[in-house]
Design a protein around this motif. Structure first.
Motif, PDB file in Angstrom:
ATOM      1  N   SER A  44      61.417  -5.274  91.970  1.00  0.00           N
ATOM      2  CA  SER A  44      60.984  -4.311  91.522  1.00  0.00           C
ATOM      3  C   SER A  44      60.329  -3.462  92.110  1.00  0.00           C
ATOM      4  CB  SER A  44      60.741  -5.084  90.004  1.00  0.00           C
ATOM      5  OG  SER A  44      61.200  -5.412  89.432  1.00  0.00           O
ATOM      6  N   LEU A  45      60.245  -1.786  91.002  1.00  0.00           N
ATOM      7  CA  LEU A  45      59.307  -1.034  92.126  1.00  0.00           C
ATOM      8  C   LEU A  45      58.393  -0.793  91.378  1.00  0.00           C
ATOM      9  CD1 LEU A  45      59.010   1.566  94.160  1.00  0.00           C
ATOM     10  CD2 LEU A  45      61.092   3.306  92.240  1.00  0.00           C
ATOM     11  N   THR A  46      56.875  -0.515  91.957  1.00  0.00           N
ATOM     12  CA  THR A  46      56.381   0.003  91.380  1.00  0.00           C
ATOM     13  C   THR A  46      55.908   1.256  92.148  1.00  0.00           C
ATOM     14  OG1 THR A  46      55.123  -2.049  90.254  1.00  0.00           O
ATOM     15  CG2 THR A  46      53.773  -0.812  90.541  1.00  0.00           C
ATOM     16  N   ILE A  47      55.720   2.460  91.265  1.00  0.00           N
ATOM     17  CA  ILE A  47      54.754   4.445  91.425  1.00  0.00           C
ATOM     18  C   ILE A  47      53.508   3.985  90.392  1.00  0.00           C
ATOM     19  CG2 ILE A  47      55.039   5.679  92.258  1.00  0.00           C
ATOM     20  CD1 ILE A  47      58.448   5.750  91.608  1.00  0.00           C
ATOM     21  N   THR A  48      51.954   3.764  91.953  1.00  0.00           N
ATOM     22  CA  THR A  48      51.375   3.577  91.481  1.00  0.00           C
ATOM     23  C   THR A  48      50.725   5.432  91.558  1.00  0.00           C
ATOM     24  OG1 THR A  48      50.146   3.573  93.429  1.00  0.00           O
ATOM     25  CG2 THR A  48      50.343   1.941  93.221  1.00  0.00           C
ATOM     26  N   ASN A  49      49.366   5.494  90.153  1.00  0.00           N
ATOM     27  CA  ASN A  49      48.690   6.759  90.532  1.00  0.00           C
ATOM     28  C   ASN A  49      50.123   8.516  90.449  1.00  0.00           C
ATOM     29  OD1 ASN A  49      46.948   9.047  90.174  1.00  0.00           O
ATOM     30  ND2 ASN A  49      47.411   9.195  92.627  1.00  0.00           N
ATOM     31  N   ILE A  50      51.077   7.916  89.833  1.00  0.00           N
ATOM     32  CA  ILE A  50      51.992   8.687  88.960  1.00  0.00           C
ATOM     33  C   ILE A  50      51.752   9.872  88.877  1.00  0.00           C
ATOM     34  CG2 ILE A  50      52.319   7.800  86.568  1.00  0.00           C
ATOM     35  CD1 ILE A  50      55.773   8.183  87.721  1.00  0.00           C
ATOM     36  N   ARG A  51      52.190  10.761  89.388  1.00  0.00           N
ATOM     37  CA  ARG A  51      52.266  12.725  88.663  1.00  0.00           C
ATOM     38  C   ARG A  51      53.517  13.033  87.741  1.00  0.00           C
ATOM     39  NH1 ARG A  51      51.870  13.617  95.275  1.00  0.00           N
ATOM     40  NH2 ARG A  51      49.956  12.149  95.313  1.00  0.00           N
ATOM     41  N   THR A  52      52.920  14.028  87.433  1.00  0.00           N
ATOM     42  CA  THR A  52      54.495  15.037  86.605  1.00  0.00           C
ATOM     43  C   THR A  52      55.032  15.183  87.365  1.00  0.00           C
ATOM     44  OG1 THR A  52      52.720  16.431  86.678  1.00  0.00           O
ATOM     45  CG2 THR A  52      52.280  16.005  84.454  1.00  0.00           C
ATOM     46  N   THR A  53      54.755  14.744  88.543  1.00  0.00           N
ATOM     47  CA  THR A  53      55.917  15.462  89.391  1.00  0.00           C
ATOM     48  C   THR A  53      57.281  14.658  89.883  1.00  0.00           C
ATOM     49  OG1 THR A  53      54.879  15.668  91.166  1.00  0.00           O
ATOM     50  CG2 THR A  53      54.977  17.312  90.493  1.00  0.00           C
ATOM     51  N   ASP A  54      56.165  13.440  89.498  1.00  0.00           N
ATOM     52  CA  ASP A  54      57.689  11.850  89.622  1.00  0.00           C
ATOM     53  C   ASP A  54      58.803  12.048  89.122  1.00  0.00           C
ATOM     54  OD1 ASP A  54      56.156  11.653  91.899  1.00  0.00           O
ATOM     55  OD2 ASP A  54      54.424  10.393  91.289  1.00  0.00           O
ATOM     56  N   SER A  55      58.428  12.876  87.577  1.00  0.00           N
ATOM     57  CA  SER A  55      59.937  12.501  86.132  1.00  0.00           C
ATOM     58  C   SER A  55      61.127  12.627  87.128  1.00  0.00           C
ATOM     59  CB  SER A  55      59.287  13.546  85.302  1.00  0.00           C
ATOM     60  OG  SER A  55      58.180  13.345  84.811  1.00  0.00           O
ATOM     61  N   GLY A  56      61.965  12.327  86.349  1.00  0.00           N
ATOM     62  CA  GLY A  56      63.252  12.129  87.195  1.00  0.00           C
ATOM     63  C   GLY A  56      64.202  10.625  86.554  1.00  0.00           C
ATOM     64  N   LEU A  57      65.600  10.477  86.981  1.00  0.00           N
ATOM     65  CA  LEU A  57      66.287   9.628  87.525  1.00  0.00           C
ATOM     66  C   LEU A  57      66.123   8.657  88.784  1.00  0.00           C
ATOM     67  CD1 LEU A  57      69.637  11.062  85.763  1.00  0.00           C
ATOM     68  CD2 LEU A  57      68.070   9.497  84.850  1.00  0.00           C
ATOM     69  N   TYR A  58      65.471   7.226  87.950  1.00  0.00           N
ATOM     70  CA  TYR A  58      65.639   6.695  88.786  1.00  0.00           C
ATOM     71  C   TYR A  58      66.864   5.177  88.816  1.00  0.00           C
ATOM     72  CZ  TYR A  58      60.588   8.126  90.567  1.00  0.00           C
ATOM     73  OH  TYR A  58      59.760   8.609  90.260  1.00  0.00           O
ATOM     74  N   LYS A  59      66.943   5.108  90.084  1.00  0.00           N
ATOM     75  CA  LYS A  59      68.309   4.627  89.918  1.00  0.00           C
ATOM     76  C   LYS A  59      68.035   2.732  91.275  1.00  0.00           C
ATOM     77  CE  LYS A  59      71.673   8.289  89.306  1.00  0.00           C
ATOM     78  NZ  LYS A  59      72.274   8.875  89.067  1.00  0.00           N
ATOM     79  N   ALA A  60      68.169   1.811  90.382  1.00  0.00           N
ATOM     80  CA  ALA A  60      68.335   0.772  91.693  1.00  0.00           C
ATOM     81  C   ALA A  60      69.540   0.114  91.525  1.00  0.00           C
ATOM     82  CB  ALA A  60      67.262  -0.301  90.778  1.00  0.00           C
ATOM     83  N   HIS A  61      70.199  -0.458  92.910  1.00  0.00           N
ATOM     84  CA  HIS A  61      71.135  -0.392  93.112  1.00  0.00           C
ATOM     85  C   HIS A  61      71.080  -1.207  93.895  1.00  0.00           C
ATOM     86  CE1 HIS A  61      73.492   3.471  92.995  1.00  0.00           C
ATOM     87  NE2 HIS A  61      72.233   4.230  93.021  1.00  0.00           N
ATOM     88  N   MET A  62      71.719  -3.068  93.580  1.00  0.00           N
ATOM     89  CA  MET A  62      71.924  -3.855  93.991  1.00  0.00           C
ATOM     90  C   MET A  62      72.642  -4.677  94.518  1.00  0.00           C
ATOM     91  SD  MET A  62      69.102  -5.531  90.941  1.00  0.00           S
ATOM     92  CE  MET A  62      69.765  -3.850  89.849  1.00  0.00           C
ATOM     93  N   ILE A  63      73.545  -5.074  95.711  1.00  0.00           N
ATOM     94  CA  ILE A  63      74.476  -5.831  96.170  1.00  0.00           C
ATOM     95  C   ILE A  63      73.888  -7.208  96.630  1.00  0.00           C
ATOM     96  CG2 ILE A  63      76.191  -5.822  97.832  1.00  0.00           C
ATOM     97  CD1 ILE A  63      76.700  -2.947  98.254  1.00  0.00           C
ATOM     98  N   GLY A  64      75.026  -8.158  96.401  1.00  0.00           N
ATOM     99  CA  GLY A  64      75.197  -9.050  96.918  1.00  0.00           C
ATOM    100  C   GLY A  64      76.714 -10.446  96.439  1.00  0.00           C
ATOM    101  N   HIS A  65      76.584 -11.050  95.425  1.00  0.00           N
ATOM    102  CA  HIS A  65      77.215 -12.099  94.708  1.00  0.00           C
ATOM    103  C   HIS A  65      78.191 -10.547  93.812  1.00  0.00           C
ATOM    104  CE1 HIS A  65      76.451 -15.527  96.958  1.00  0.00           C
ATOM    105  NE2 HIS A  65      75.147 -15.605  96.337  1.00  0.00           N
ATOM    106  N   LYS A  66      77.212  -9.964  93.852  1.00  0.00           N
ATOM    107  CA  LYS A  66      78.158  -8.872  92.514  1.00  0.00           C
ATOM    108  C   LYS A  66      77.135  -7.846  93.010  1.00  0.00           C
ATOM    109  CE  LYS A  66      75.424  -9.895  88.653  1.00  0.00           C
ATOM    110  NZ  LYS A  66      74.950 -10.203  86.671  1.00  0.00           N
ATOM    111  N   VAL A  67      78.225  -6.376  92.586  1.00  0.00           N
ATOM    112  CA  VAL A  67      77.242  -5.529  92.359  1.00  0.00           C
ATOM    113  C   VAL A  67      77.244  -4.792  91.609  1.00  0.00           C
ATOM    114  CG1 VAL A  67      77.796  -2.881  93.026  1.00  0.00           C
ATOM    115  CG2 VAL A  67      78.559  -4.500  94.725  1.00  0.00           C
TER     116      VAL A  67
END
Length: 274
Positions: free
Chosen positions: A90-113
């Motif tokens: 899991s991802l944590t962004i501290t002291n977040i800013r208004t410029t950090d707005s947008g789409l964030y995607k987590a891609h996970m590859i293991g036994h399944k994608v």
């Protein structure tokens, strides 16, 4: 070298979809500016052969490989504000800013994608609304209503995605909204000087609000004095003008009488000399 190759493949897979992963639903997340944003992968524990990569838009910002080594790819934008949970990815962004707005995607590859997508909106702190009163331009209107009412203006500056409203108790009297950045947002209200309702001006967005309560005795007292002052000044001016007219009239009458008497005296003297 192997890790770099895998990282390249993941980026390529994201851009062209070579692995044929189905797009998941986008989860909307709102967070206040300056807070910490937590984006969960939904994984309880990363397996030894799992690889997790986080992207912001089309940029790979960080990844967690099988050795639990974190590699940041966009330090100029996030610096040391990115934190990865080595157990879940899991991802944590501290002291977040208004410029950090947008789409964030987590891609996970293991036994399944699998993939998780978040639409992040960072909301700026709201300013406190300011309430001011002012005297009408024509306090003694024909109807006379403006003399018994106080005109108020609630204002804020530099806000977006927010609504400004006047309340009487819990009831909304009027409101105005803005989506894009606005230099100024104002909303007027007209109340009676003796009104006892609890008025308030509220600025709110989806996750916070700021409220300023109206003190009629403080704000409207000044305006009432202004109206009275305006009326008194007008009365004084009218009185002075009337006095001046009266003095001028008397002066004309005195001059006329004096002129007639002088003329009669000259005629009498002329008759005697003849």
């Amino acid at each position: 070298m192997l890790h770099g190759f895998v990282f390249f493949c993941l980026c390529f897979w994201h851009l062209v979809g070579v692995f044929g992963v189905e797009t998941d639903e986008i989860e909307s997340v709102s967070v206040m500016e300056g807070d910490s944003l937590h984006l969960q992968t939904g994984v309880n524990k990363i397996q030894e052969d799992d690889l997790i990569m986080w992207m912001c838009g089309d940029y790979c910002i960080t990844k967690l490989n099988i050795s639990s080594q974190v590699i940041s790819e966009n330090n100029e934008r996030f610096g040391d504000r990115l934190k990865l949970d080595h157990q879940t990815g899991s991802l944590t962004i501290t002291n977040i800013r208004t410029t950090d707005s947008g789409l964030y995607k987590a891609h996970m590859i293991g036994h399944k994608v699998s993939k998780k997508t978040f639409n992040v909106t960072v909301i700026a702190h709201l300013p406190i609304p300011a309430i001011a009163s002012y005297c009408p331009q024509n306090p003694s209107s024909s109807s006379g209503s403006s003399v018994s009412k106080c005109v108020l203006l609630c204002s804020v500056v530099n806000v977006r995605d927010a609504t400004l409203s006047w309340y009487a108790g819990m009831s909304v009297l009027s409101s105005i909204s803005v989506c894009d950045l606005s230099i100024s947002l104002s909303l007027p209200l007209e109340v009676e000087y003796q009104d006892k309702n609890p008025y308030s001006c509220v600025l709110n967005n989806p996750i916070s609000n700021q409220t300023t309560h109206l003190d009629i005795n403080t704000l409207c007292h000044t305006c009432a004095e202004c109206v009275c002052c305006c009326d008194s000044t007008k009365a004084v001016i009218q009185l002075v003008l009337s006095a001046l007219v009266g003095v001028a009239t008397v002066a004309v009458l005195v001059y006329d009488i004096t002129s007639r008497r002088a003329e009669q005296k000259r005629r009498a003297q002329k008759s005697t000399s003849n």
